[in-house]
Design an enzyme around this catalytic site. Structure first.
Site, PDB file in Angstrom:
ATOM      1  N   ASP A 253       0.873  -1.167   0.000  1.00 47.05           N
ATOM      2  CA  ASP A 253       0.000   0.000   0.000  1.00 47.05           C
ATOM      3  C   ASP A 253       0.917   1.227   0.000  1.00 47.05           C
ATOM      4  O   ASP A 253       2.113   1.124   0.292  1.00 47.05           O
ATOM      5  CB  ASP A 253      -0.931   0.003   1.218  1.00 47.05           C
ATOM      6  CG  ASP A 253      -2.110   0.969   1.020  1.00 47.05           C
ATOM      7  OD1 ASP A 253      -2.046   1.821   0.112  1.00 47.05           O
ATOM      8  OD2 ASP A 253      -3.093   0.887   1.787  1.00 47.05           O
ATOM      9  N   TRP A 254       0.351   2.354  -0.303  1.00 52.12           N
ATOM     10  CA  TRP A 254       1.142   3.578  -0.460  1.00 52.12           C
ATOM     11  C   TRP A 254       1.768   3.976   0.890  1.00 52.12           C
ATOM     12  O   TRP A 254       1.043   4.252   1.856  1.00 52.12           O
ATOM     13  CB  TRP A 254       0.256   4.685  -0.996  1.00 52.12           C
ATOM     14  CG  TRP A 254       0.141   4.722  -2.502  1.00 52.12           C
ATOM     15  CD1 TRP A 254       0.226   5.833  -3.275  1.00 52.12           C
ATOM     16  CD2 TRP A 254      -0.073   3.642  -3.429  1.00 52.12           C
ATOM     17  NE1 TRP A 254       0.105   5.506  -4.623  1.00 52.12           N
ATOM     18  CE2 TRP A 254      -0.078   4.165  -4.732  1.00 52.12           C
ATOM     19  CE3 TRP A 254      -0.215   2.249  -3.286  1.00 52.12           C
ATOM     20  CZ2 TRP A 254      -0.258   3.384  -5.877  1.00 52.12           C
ATOM     21  CZ3 TRP A 254      -0.388   1.466  -4.430  1.00 52.12           C
ATOM     22  CH2 TRP A 254      -0.404   2.046  -5.697  1.00 52.12           C
TER      23      TRP A 254
END
Ligand code: GLC
Length: 851
Positions: A253-254
């Site tokens: 995920d970012w």
């Protein structure tokens, strides 16, 4: 010059030809062996530097091109509400709404449509679907997910992914795993036993990998059992890549990577949004010193290239300009997704559908009537071309006079999406209204004292005293400090007053009125939405107000409003409600409150309970519509209204679909993909949703103490009736279930066929969701009373009967055996239940599974 251009063209052609020959042909034509050969060829030509470059994204949404080997730049875009390229684009019903359709075919069509949208926008990798299980309605991302049940989530996720991928677009199933809260989502650990993980939180991922062959998996931001998901070998290496045989890309995920070496060794293939930790600086020395092997890096690169080859990215352009962006076919799918998801929860005295012949005037009231709220907030939010609001949907569907009032004093016009602006607008207006209506006994002043620490200790700097006016409270810059506001308020009405207070999500405060603390918000844990409390005040009796405010950043923002109860609901709203033949009251949340990165409250936003109470007292035919990703506290008004329609976040055609249902052009079809608790205290996760406070440096941990007993698994086992059960949804017709027969389907002991009939016994056509639950009363471990193991949505004309046959296999009867680390079926008695909600299962029979 000409020669040079010719030479350049020739080189390009040759490069392309080489790629074409060495990499094979188009998507679908390559066998696995051919794909692997192409991958090997490319890999062999790559330098180590290029390999490391490939495993870290850039520019927020991109994967690097490696031109020397003909590898193109890959573009990712968020979902699942639409393909998010910052608009305009098509907005479909949100994930939770798609689950409320209980229709795998709808999920497939929606996936195909989003796949086409992605091609129309040149997107290679769609960051959807989200399949995290819903534990509590406050999670600001519940609206993106497929509900509380792993079986339903799997049956929706698989065709959705297949639909997306059929268009040559990689789907990404996220967030792996156990990302079931939004407060502190980057630092809280989701702790649970292995059986709970396997039975509840992993099956939708497992189905996405094993059945839908999803091209990409996104690991979660949170920790699982004390380890960041991106560094969790048990999840990534043992289960995902080992047991399930996943051969695609595991991306982070970012901003979810914290340690490049640990993540590289724990199976993470691609760090997004940039190669901040899995970088040349970290990995080259780690490879040199043997901490990370080059074959580990090769495996990651291989997966990225393999996926690109498999989806044809090396053989064609991803952008297909022949697919319309403003797409009528997609708009129809958006409409169908709303039609099938809108859920009728209450319809006393058949107040719905409204009879067009009899209704001459309709009042549409409430903050969610206009503008349209197609989806919740955060990375999934898309900007549709022309979303249809509830108000417009109703007005377009009738010749009756449609009167509109927002009903509550807040700004509706072009509701800004930035949270801080929203807060300002609401409070600006709340105070403005108060000021213009002369409800302040004034002139009132506020004393503002700034402290240099967060504990309000030491000598404060008194900034100034100023008159409270129609603006939000003055906010001095106090980096690392705190502010105390002291004010007084002299009411001119003797009645209950609403104290409204709003700050940014990471801020904290305490509010005192007349020396008593009445509200508190802890940093980060609560929603960013407006907090409120109703307190009785007496005319001319000055009330003291104190706020201790600790802003999280240097630019604090706090707003306070006080409104007398009688001024809450507007006069126009009351008047149109009185004279209308029917009223639609549209309440709920919006993307600034129900939003990624935040919790939202269980209670409806301020004033909305009172709005429903006031309007329903004036007009008996009051229909409430609710815009939200899940349940809300309905106790203040549910008994007072005859009808309640849950619209979820219905996408760009929500208003159209709702109007069709309101006027009976179609029967409602949605069924709940989550249990609606009566109160938050009733919820099985009430005591385990918020992590206990920890000391500095310790990981906050949420212990999933309910185990597998989440949602209806808890309610049915404890014999408690929730507000509305899982699987529930009304129609304008009724159905009966008959002729249950359970027979062995094959000679295997645990292969069964469950057969029964569903009949439409009402007067109009409609659909129902036949649900099959299995119970295992003789099991060696404690299991839920009922677990969903099959369903089938049927659409029937009045009097029509359909025979349904659902297959059960060994997994339908199995639980996760922690001793043998395997799925296990205990021989003995099993109960088969059939009906149309977890509570309503009129057909029931026992079978005995032999050893
Ligand atoms: C976020 C989200 C994830 C999304 C990504 C890219 O942090 O958690 O779902 O896909 O950013 O926008």
């Amino acid at each position: 010059m000409r020669m040079r251009i010719l030479a350049k063209c020739l080189t390009l052609c040759l490069l392309f030809l080489c790629n074409y020959l060495s990499l094979g042909q188009t998507q679908g034509q390559d066998t696995n062996a051919q794909i692997e050969r192409r991958v090997d060829n490319i890999l062999a030509k790559m330098t180590l530097e290029n390999k490391i470059r490939l495993i870290g994204g850039y520019d927020d949404m991109l994967v690097h091109a490696i031109p020397s080997v003909g590898f193109p730049q890959l573009r990712t875009a968020d979902g699942p509400e639409g393909v998010r390229t910052w608009g305009p684009e098509t907005a479909y019903a949100a994930g939770i709404a798609l689950a409320a359709t209980w229709n795998p075919d709808m999920a497939r069509r929606l996936g195909e449509s989003m796949g086409s949208d992605a091609r129309a926008e040149g997107v290679h990798i769609l960051l959807a679907p989200g399949v995290n299980i819903v534990r509590a309605p406050m999670d600001g991302r519940d609206f993106e997910y497929f509900g509380e049940d792993p079986f339903l989530a799997s049956r929706i996720a698989v065709p959705f992914i297949q639909g997306v991928q059929s268009k040559g677009v990689v789907a990404t199933v996220k967030h792996f795993a156990a990302n079931n809260l939004e407060y502190g989502r980057s630092y809280v650990s989701s702790d649970m036993d292995e059986r709970t993980l396997r039975e509840i939180y992993l099956p939708a991922f497992e189905a996405a990998v094993k059945e839908a062959h999803v091209g990409s998996v996104m690991s979660a931001l949170n920790l699982v059992n004390g380890e960041y998901a991106a560094e969790n070998r048990h999840l990534n290496v043992d289960i995902l890549k080992g047991e399930w045989g996943f051969d695609g890309i595991l991306m982070s995920d970012w901003g979810a990577v914290h340690n490049g070496v640990a993540s590289a060794n724990a199976g993470l293939d691609l760090e997004m949004a940039s190669g901040q930790f899995m970088s040349l600086e970290t990995l080259l020395p780690a490879i040199e010193s043997g901490k990370v092997s080059e074959s580990t890096i090769d495996d990651k690169v291989r997966r990225i290239i393999r996926t690109a080859v498999r989806f044809g990215f090396l053989d064609r352009e991803q952008l297909d300009v022949n697919i319309p962006l403003f797409n009528r076919a997609a708009n129809k799918i958006a409409l169908d997704s709303a039609r099938e998801s809108i859920t009728l929860l209450k319809n006393e005295g058949h107040v719905l559908p409204l009879d067009r012949a009899k209704i001459k005037t309709i009042a549409v009231i409430g903050p969610n009537a206009w503008p349209a709220f197609p989806g919740g907030g955060g990375s999934s939010q898309v900007l549709p071309f022309a979303p249809v609001s509830i108000l417009q949907g109703i007005a377009d569907a009738t010749d009756a006079k449609v009167l509109y009032a927002r009903g509550l004093s807040a700004d509706a016009a072009g509701l800004p999406l930035e949270n801080d602006v929203y807060a300002k607008t609401v409070y600006g207006n709340a105070l403005e209204r108060a000021a213009t209506n002369d409800v302040w006994g004034g002139p009132e002043t506020v004393k503002i004292e700034a402290y240099t620490d967060k504990d309000f200790s030491g000598t404060p700097k008194i900034l100034h005293s100023r008159r409270i006016d129609a603006a939000h409270l003055h906010t001095p810059i106090v980096v690392g400090g705190s502010i105390r506001y002291t004010a007084s308020f002299t009411p001119i009405f003797s009645e209950s007053h609403l104290f409204l207070i709003s700050v940014q999500a990471e801020d904290s405060y305490k509010l005192w009125v007349n020396g008593e603390q009445v509200l508190e918000k802890k940093a980060g844990y609560d929603s960013q939405s407006t907090n409120w409390i109703e307190l009785p005040l007496e005319r001319d009796k000055t009330a003291s107000i104190r706020i201790d405010y600790v802003p999280s950043q240097g630019h604090p923002q706090i707003s306070l409003g006080v409104l007398p109860e009688s001024q809450l609901v507007s006069e126009e709203a009351k008047r149109i409600a009185k004279q209308a033949d029917a009223v639609i009251v549209s309440v709920g949340f919006d993307p600034s409150v129900e939003c990624e990165g935040h919790e939202r409250p269980f209670a409806l936003p301020w004033g909305q309970d009172r709005l429903i109470q006031t309007i329903s007292a004036l007009n008996k035919r009051t229909i409430v519509t609710l815009t939200s990703g899940g349940n809300v506290d309905m106790r203040p008004w549910l008994d007072r209204v005859p009808a309640l329609v849950h619209t979820w976040y219905p996408g760009q055609q929500g208003g159209t679909a709702l109007a069709e249902i309101i006027f009976g052009d179609r029967s409602p079809e949605g069924h709940l993909p989550v249990t609606f608790d009566r109160s938050w205290e009733d919820s099985p996760v009430h005591n385990s949703y918020y992590a206990p406070l920890t000391k500095q440096g310790e990981i906050p941990r949420v212990t999933y103490s309910e185990g597998v007993f989440v949602g209806y698994r808890y309610y049915t086992s404890k014999n408690i009736t929730p507000q509305f059960p899982f699987g529930f949804g009304l129609s304008y017709t009724n159905f009966s279930f008959t002729h249950l027969v359970v027979t062995p389907a094959t000679s295997k002991v645990d292969d069964y066929s469950v057969d029964f009939d569903v009949t439409n016994i009402g007067k109009v056509s409609g659909s129902d969701v036949a649900q099959l639950y299995v119970g295992d009363p003789s099991s060696a471990v404690i299991r839920p009373e009922k677990e969903l193991k099959g369903f089938d949505k049927v659409r029937l004309e009045p009097g029509q009967t359909k025979h349904i046959s659902i297959k059960l296999d060994s997994r339908s009867f199995a639980y996760w055996d922690v001793i043998h680390s395997a799925w296990h079926v205990d021989p003995g008695r099993f109960t088969i239940y059939v009906g149309d909600s977890s509570e309503n299962t009129p057909l029931k029979t026992d079978i005995v599974l032999k050893r």
